[in-house]
Design a protein around this motif. Structure first.
Motif, PDB file in Angstrom:
ATOM      1  N   PRO A 181     -39.922  78.237 -34.753  1.00 18.61           N
ATOM      2  CA  PRO A 181     -40.222  77.296 -33.676  1.00 18.61           C
ATOM      3  C   PRO A 181     -41.244  76.238 -34.115  1.00 18.61           C
ATOM      4  O   PRO A 181     -42.143  76.515 -34.902  1.00 18.61           O
ATOM      5  N   ASP A 182     -41.082  75.043 -33.568  1.00 21.08           N
ATOM      6  CA  ASP A 182     -42.030  73.957 -33.777  1.00 21.08           C
ATOM      7  C   ASP A 182     -43.200  74.210 -32.831  1.00 21.08           C
ATOM      8  O   ASP A 182     -43.070  74.052 -31.610  1.00 21.08           O
ATOM      9  N   ASP A 184     -45.854  72.602 -32.109  1.00 12.08           N
ATOM     10  CA  ASP A 184     -46.246  71.469 -31.271  1.00 12.08           C
ATOM     11  C   ASP A 184     -45.323  71.317 -30.063  1.00 12.08           C
ATOM     12  O   ASP A 184     -45.759  70.906 -28.992  1.00 12.08           O
ATOM     13  N   ALA A 185     -44.057  71.661 -30.235  1.00 12.47           N
ATOM     14  CA  ALA A 185     -43.090  71.508 -29.150  1.00 12.47           C
ATOM     15  C   ALA A 185     -43.223  72.581 -28.080  1.00 12.47           C
ATOM     16  O   ALA A 185     -42.794  72.379 -26.946  1.00 12.47           O
ATOM     17  N   ILE A 186     -43.822  73.715 -28.421  1.00 10.21           N
ATOM     18  CA  ILE A 186     -43.892  74.825 -27.457  1.00 10.21           C
ATOM     19  C   ILE A 186     -45.310  75.132 -26.987  1.00 10.21           C
ATOM     20  O   ILE A 186     -45.519  76.102 -26.263  1.00 10.21           O
ATOM     21  N   THR A 187     -46.282  74.306 -27.404  1.00 11.09           N
ATOM     22  CA  THR A 187     -47.684  74.583 -27.063  1.00 11.09           C
ATOM     23  C   THR A 187     -48.286  73.422 -26.281  1.00 11.09           C
ATOM     24  O   THR A 187     -48.222  72.274 -26.714  1.00 11.09           O
ATOM     25  N   ASP A 188     -48.877  73.728 -25.151  1.00  7.09           N
ATOM     26  CA  ASP A 188     -49.570  72.738 -24.321  1.00  7.09           C
ATOM     27  C   ASP A 188     -51.068  72.928 -24.546  1.00  7.09           C
ATOM     28  O   ASP A 188     -51.636  73.950 -24.161  1.00  7.09           O
TER      29      ASP A 188
END
Length: 192
Positions: A181-182, A184-188
């Protein structure tokens, strides 16, 4: 400053399941499996409820279960290809540990949290087997989600379900790394 365990973090950053169909003998002995199960049983269990249990399936038991799949699949109207895949999952295996979600009535601990705990046991068991040097894979499938099949083939009790089947054995090859998984794409991070 926290006490770090770089070896454990390195293991987790690089762990890789091995496809169950590539696992072969030898498999862990009972004595070799006990510390793996012990590590998995250290999973957070919400007030010592222990809302899960293990069923160790050797090759003979796996063959017996595999033989029951075609009739049950046909009764459910499952496609032949899916029936054969499920049957192979059991028939080709030499050792699997069923993690049974066995929730307990408790006014303070919701069912969903007990099920999360059983899922966490599956991952802990998988990682413990890998850390012990074995190949391992976490599988499920239509048969493991069918209550009648689980009752008849695995002797599950009322309210029990299969959280996962952890196949363990000797690895025959090292699969290539797969995309991860990327982050940056899954973390807020907006509230950090």
């Amino acid at each position: 400053m926290p006490h770090a365990n770089p070896a454990a973090l390195e293991f987790l950053l690089n762990r890789r399941s091995r496809p169950a169909k590539t696992l072969t003998t030898p498999v862990p002995t009972r004595d070799e499996l006990i510390p793996i199960l012990t590590a998995a049983a250290r999973t957070p269990d919400h007030g010592k409820l222990e809302p899960w249990r293990f069923i160790v399936l050797g090759h003979g038991a796996l063959q017996e279960i595999a033989a029951k799949i075609p009739a049950r699949g046909a009764a459910l109207g499952i496609e032949d290809e899916k029936i054969e895949k499920a049957q192979r999952q059991y028939a080709d295996a030499h050792l699997a540990v069923v993690v049974v979600a066995a929730p307990k009535e408790n006014p303070k601990i919701p069912l969903i949290e007990q099920l999360y705990s059983a899922g966490a046991v599956c991952l802990a068991l998988l990682n413990a087997a890998l850390a012990a040097g074995w190949g391992a894979n976490w599988l499920s499938g239509w048969a493991s989600h069918d209550p009648d099949f689980c009752r008849d083939a695995l002797n599950l009790g009322e309210g029990e379900t299969v959280a996962g089947l952890i196949h363990i054995g000797s690895q025959t090859n090292t699969p290539p790394e797969r995309p991860r998984p990327d982050l940056d794409a899954i973390t807020d991070w907006s509230r950090a």
